[in-house]
Design a protein around this motif. Sequence first.
Motif, PDB file in Angstrom:
ATOM      1  N   MET A 140       0.837  -1.199   0.000  1.00  0.00           N
ATOM      2  CA  MET A 140       0.000   0.000   0.000  1.00  0.00           C
ATOM      3  C   MET A 140       0.870   1.246   0.000  1.00  0.00           C
ATOM      4  O   MET A 140       1.825   1.354   0.774  1.00  0.00           O
ATOM      5  N   VAL A 141       0.536   2.167  -0.894  1.00  0.00           N
ATOM      6  CA  VAL A 141       1.169   3.479  -0.922  1.00  0.00           C
ATOM      7  C   VAL A 141       0.048   4.501  -0.783  1.00  0.00           C
ATOM      8  O   VAL A 141      -0.849   4.566  -1.620  1.00  0.00           O
ATOM      9  N   GLY A 160       4.331  -0.715   7.891  1.00  0.00           N
ATOM     10  CA  GLY A 160       4.850  -1.297   6.655  1.00  0.00           C
ATOM     11  C   GLY A 160       4.328  -0.662   5.394  1.00  0.00           C
ATOM     12  O   GLY A 160       4.826  -0.938   4.304  1.00  0.00           O
ATOM     13  N   SER A 161       3.313   0.185   5.502  1.00  0.00           N
ATOM     14  CA  SER A 161       2.806   0.866   4.314  1.00  0.00           C
ATOM     15  C   SER A 161       3.729   2.034   3.978  1.00  0.00           C
ATOM     16  O   SER A 161       4.546   2.471   4.794  1.00  0.00           O
ATOM     17  N   TYR A 162       3.587   2.551   2.781  1.00  0.00           N
ATOM     18  CA  TYR A 162       4.442   3.628   2.306  1.00  0.00           C
ATOM     19  C   TYR A 162       3.613   4.892   2.122  1.00  0.00           C
ATOM     20  O   TYR A 162       2.426   4.840   1.803  1.00  0.00           O
ATOM     21  N   SER A 163       4.264   6.028   2.312  1.00  0.00           N
ATOM     22  CA  SER A 163       3.556   7.289   2.167  1.00  0.00           C
ATOM     23  C   SER A 163       4.518   8.391   1.779  1.00  0.00           C
ATOM     24  O   SER A 163       5.662   8.412   2.245  1.00  0.00           O
ATOM     25  N   GLY A 164       4.046   9.294   0.928  1.00  0.00           N
ATOM     26  CA  GLY A 164       4.750  10.549   0.748  1.00  0.00           C
ATOM     27  C   GLY A 164       4.532  11.382   1.996  1.00  0.00           C
ATOM     28  O   GLY A 164       3.561  11.188   2.725  1.00  0.00           O
ATOM     29  N   VAL A 165       5.428  12.314   2.272  1.00  0.00           N
ATOM     30  CA  VAL A 165       5.384  13.027   3.554  1.00  0.00           C
ATOM     31  C   VAL A 165       5.349  14.533   3.371  1.00  0.00           C
ATOM     32  O   VAL A 165       6.190  15.113   2.686  1.00  0.00           O
ATOM     33  N   ARG A 254       8.344   4.519   5.212  1.00  0.00           N
ATOM     34  CA  ARG A 254       7.678   3.252   5.518  1.00  0.00           C
ATOM     35  C   ARG A 254       7.325   3.239   6.991  1.00  0.00           C
ATOM     36  O   ARG A 254       8.148   3.587   7.841  1.00  0.00           O
ATOM     37  N   GLY A 255       6.098   2.852   7.310  1.00  0.00           N
ATOM     38  CA  GLY A 255       5.672   2.779   8.698  1.00  0.00           C
ATOM     39  C   GLY A 255       6.396   1.678   9.449  1.00  0.00           C
ATOM     40  O   GLY A 255       6.446   0.533   8.989  1.00  0.00           O
ATOM     41  N   LEU A 256       6.982   2.009  10.583  1.00  0.00           N
ATOM     42  CA  LEU A 256       7.741   1.036  11.370  1.00  0.00           C
ATOM     43  C   LEU A 256       6.815   0.150  12.198  1.00  0.00           C
ATOM     44  O   LEU A 256       5.776   0.605  12.678  1.00  0.00           O
TER      45      LEU A 256
END
Length: 298
Positions: A140-141, A160-165, A254-256
């Motif tokens: 998931m992004v 564990g998901s990814y995101s722009g910040v 990435r969410g830890l």
Amino acid sequence: QEYANEVDVLFGSQVGADPVTKSRCNRVTFRYELRTGQIARAAAPWAIENIGSKVWFHVADYAYGNAFLKGWKNVIDERGLDVEIVNTTKSKLSEKDYSSYITSIQSSDADFVAVGMAGGPLVQFNKQASSYNLRESVEMVAGTNDFLSVRQGGGSNVVGSYSGVRYFEGMDTDLNRDFVSAFIDEFDAIPNNHAESQWTIIRQILAPAVEEAGSVATDDVIPVIEGMEFDSPMGGGTIRACDHQAQRDVPVVRGLPESEQSAGQYFEIINITSRDELGYACDAGPAAECELGEYGDE
């Protein structure tokens, strides 16, 4: 934004919707907050290169969600990225049950789902995705999984998901450490992206511009802000003169997992796209839609 222009008052916008500094831009509006399209220009190429080329889009059917979708597709087209769009689905803001979307995504051959949602709907989507173990089969992004409220309420799917910040409180800069410490001392709470954006536009951009201009008159301050270099908790940036949009570096994170989290450290930065890479000419791309209008004696 329109009212600020009518009454000739400087306006520091905090929203991410692209039109603010594109088709709806005006002479009094400046934006430190990143455009939705800027986040896409950083997140989309990284995800496609590092996760996979098969993408499912799911967005909330309103201004932000549609801007997210448009931003990703624009980047794909502009850069000629080799992408297979498996499907595109949209949910209404009033929807509460996302199970049909989640199970469809889960059973597809998509490498990842790009999610253009925010606030309560994204929190609910994340919770339900967690209950279906979505990320065991599809990465998931998301455009706003970096938001503090989403992280606090979104369940294990954020991990564990990814995101722009746009902003996160663990950014390793001296100014951010000072900002977070002062905010906690004053409000006994961790600052979110809106707090950081408001603080930066006032303290780091508008206030220094007024001081340099020696005036609070709108027409005296505007030329000082145009082209201005500034510092922020997220690092340095520039306010573009042609559309009044800030250009700054955009991290992808990435969410830890909980076992690796600590106070202020809920993400690991896995990529940073520099502001120079995200730039575009003033007569091209988003800026081509912007007409600021005249001011002063022009």
